[in-house]
Scaffold this motif. Structure first.
Motif, short mmCIF file in Angstrom:
data_model
loop_
_atom_site.label_atom_id
_atom_site.label_comp_id
_atom_site.label_asym_id
_atom_site.label_seq_id
_atom_site.Cartn_x
_atom_site.Cartn_y
_atom_site.Cartn_z
N ALA A 69 5.09 1.21 0.16
CA ALA A 69 5.99 1.93 -0.73
C ALA A 69 5.54 3.37 -0.89
CB ALA A 69 6.04 1.24 -2.10
N VAL A 70 6.51 4.27 -1.05
CA VAL A 70 6.20 5.69 -1.26
C VAL A 70 7.21 6.33 -2.22
CG1 VAL A 70 5.01 6.28 0.89
CG2 VAL A 70 7.50 6.28 0.85
N GLN A 73 0.86 -1.19 0.00
CA GLN A 73 0.00 0.00 0.00
C GLN A 73 0.89 1.23 0.00
OE1 GLN A 73 -2.23 -1.65 3.42
NE2 GLN A 73 -4.03 -0.78 2.42
N MET A 74 0.32 2.35 -0.46
CA MET A 74 1.08 3.60 -0.52
C MET A 74 0.98 4.27 0.85
SD MET A 74 0.62 6.80 -3.15
CE MET A 74 0.13 5.80 -4.55
N ALA A 75 1.99 4.07 1.68
CA ALA A 75 1.95 4.59 3.05
C ALA A 75 3.37 4.80 3.55
CB ALA A 75 1.20 3.63 3.97
N GLY A 76 3.54 5.87 4.32
CA GLY A 76 4.89 6.27 4.73
C GLY A 76 5.33 5.70 6.04
N SER A 77 5.38 4.38 6.16
CA SER A 77 5.96 3.81 7.37
C SER A 77 6.75 2.57 6.96
CB SER A 77 4.87 3.48 8.38
OG SER A 77 5.45 3.18 9.64
N LEU A 78 7.12 1.75 7.94
CA LEU A 78 7.93 0.55 7.66
C LEU A 78 7.83 -0.37 8.85
CD1 LEU A 78 11.28 1.00 9.10
CD2 LEU A 78 10.37 3.12 8.23
N GLY A 79 8.30 -1.59 8.66
CA GLY A 79 8.48 -2.47 9.81
C GLY A 79 7.34 -3.43 10.08
N GLY A 80 6.25 -3.35 9.33
CA GLY A 80 5.13 -4.25 9.58
C GLY A 80 5.19 -5.51 8.74
N VAL A 81 4.22 -6.40 8.96
CA VAL A 81 4.17 -7.64 8.19
C VAL A 81 3.89 -7.36 6.71
CG1 VAL A 81 3.60 -9.18 10.08
CG2 VAL A 81 1.76 -7.96 8.91
N ASN A 82 3.19 -6.27 6.43
CA ASN A 82 2.88 -5.95 5.04
C ASN A 82 3.82 -4.89 4.46
OD1 ASN A 82 1.22 -4.91 7.14
ND2 ASN A 82 0.04 -3.75 5.67
N SER A 83 4.17 -5.05 3.19
CA SER A 83 5.04 -4.12 2.50
C SER A 83 4.33 -2.79 2.25
CB SER A 83 5.47 -4.71 1.16
OG SER A 83 6.21 -5.88 1.34
#
Ligand SMILES: *Cc1c(COP(=O)(O)O)cnc(C)c1O
Length: 391
Positions: free
Chosen positions: A339-340, A327-337
């Motif tokens: 990108a931004v 998904q287009m989202a500005g974070s990191l570190g979760g089970v789901n990928s």
């Protein structure tokens, strides 16, 4: 000393005398004393207060026990966010007239804290090229109190030689704090390299599911006590529910991180070989200019990679929009990928530290999750095809 895979599961077992196999959530903002004597004892042990959740909560104690083992420090503090951890730490350790050395690349809000809030409070800050350890040594002055580190640094994945800078700092009587969010304790333990204070956004790999906001500060008893007084004043409190979710996230953190390391390295190699990609930045690639340092101070290389799209900024935006799995989202570190397109995410909000202009406008950040690598590759492949075919 237990290994990380075990400490993440049993590291808090002796903290609270509960009989549940899973921990209880103490959803109370305040705790009652059993007697006048008991209340006096609670109130006179400020670093271990169990009477008010802003000061401490049984679930916090569990997280602190596990995190200090994962980072190899004497103790830890928990905060309501990564920025809560960074803000409490910096405000506790510097005052007007002091000097701080920081990097030219930092997480955006950290850059704003250094360049905005600290300067406003009369603290001088120098921003140096973190890829050259000598720059830190040269920037130290008589009034330097603290060096702020972050490796790998967002978003160019430049590394800092943590052992080298920590050693210089120690010899000059300067404290070091390192943001270890991007690497995580699975891949890098700054304290073992000599860093005094390790700060985390637990919102990222430690929580691991994009469902909580939290922070951790891992350090010595002495420094924790100093920072704690500022922390309770700043009031960035981890809610008992988020503390519980964080503890639950930490149980599987080593397992997730292993997969994330593998996926990210494979995806970085795949992108390197792709004709539409100009350049890939990932510390685990042997073409990364600091690959030797990465191998020296990291065990794995983390889940964040950035790459430049040959066809330019508009194509880079189209590639991100064409991705189906992240998904287009500005974070990191979760089970789901996720990108931004970095330049879009930052808009005009970033502090103007020394090197902001070095961020190319065709840069995509891909934060890799634990999905199957072949699905991630197929998806990235179709997104590059459709994004670079001319929109
Ligand atoms: C997200 C992040 C932070 C801030 O953490 P919050 O939990 O969002 O406050 C700080 N440093 C790095 C490297 C981060 O990725």
């Amino acid at each position: 000393m237990l290994r990380i895979e075990t400490a993440s599961i049993v590291g808090d077992r002796d903290v609270c005398d509960e009989t549940g196999v899973a921990p209880a959530i103490h959803y109370s903002s305040v705790f009652a004393a059993q007697s006048e004597q008991d209340f006096t004892a609670m109130s006179t042990r400020p670093q271990h207060p169990e009477n008010y959740t802003r000061y401490g909560n049984p679930v916090h104690e569990r997280v602190k026990a596990v995190m200090s083992q994962l980072e190899g420090t004497e103790t830890a503090l928990v905060t309501g966010s990564g920025m809560g951890a960074m803000t409490a730490t910096l405000l506790a350790l510097v005052r007007a007239g002091d000097h701080v050395v920081a990097q030219r690349q930092h997480y955006m809000s950290t850059a704003n804290l250094l360049d905005g809030m600290l300067r406003r409070l009369g603290v001088e800050v120098s921003f140096v090229d973190q890829t050259d350890a000598l720059c830190f040594a040269r920037a130290i002055r008589k009034n330097t109190k603290l060096i702020v580190l972050e490796s790998p640094a967002n978003p160019l994945l430049e590394l800092t030689d943590l052992a080298d800078v920590a050693q210089t700092a120690k010899s000059r009587d300067v404290l070091t704090v390192a943001d270890n969010t991007f690497a995580s304790p699975m891949n890098q333990q700054p304290h073992a390299l000599g860093v005094d204070i390790v700060v985390h956004s637990a919102t990222k790999y430690l929580g691991g599911h994009h469902d909580l906001t939290g922070g951790v500060i891992c350090t010595s008893h002495t420094l924790a006590e100093r920072i704690w007084h500022t922390h309770v004043t700043v009031g960035s409190v981890l809610s008992p529910m988020d503390a519980w979710l964080l503890l639950r996230g930490i149980r599987t953190f080593p397992l997730r991180m292993e997969r994330i390391n593998q996926n990210a390295l494979a995806l970085a190699q795949f992108l390197c070989a792709h004709p539409d990609v100009e350049e890939v930045k990932y510390p685990g690639l042997d073409c990364h200019p600091q690959f030797a340092l990465a191998c020296r101070q990291m065990r794995g290389f983390g889940g964040v990679l950035t790459f430049r799209v040959k066809a330019g900024a508009e194509a880079a935006k189209r590639v991100v929009a064409s991705l189906r799995i992240p998904q287009m989202a500005g974070s990191l570190g979760g089970v789901n990928s996720l990108a931004v397109h970095i330049a879009t995410m930052w808009g005009g909000t970033r502090a103007r530290t020394a090197d902001t202009d070095a961020i190319p406008d065709d840069l995509v950040r891909y934060a890799v999750g634990i999905e199957h690598i072949d699905d991630l590759k197929d998806d990235l492949s179709q997104a590059l095809d459709s994004g670079c075919s001319g929109g």
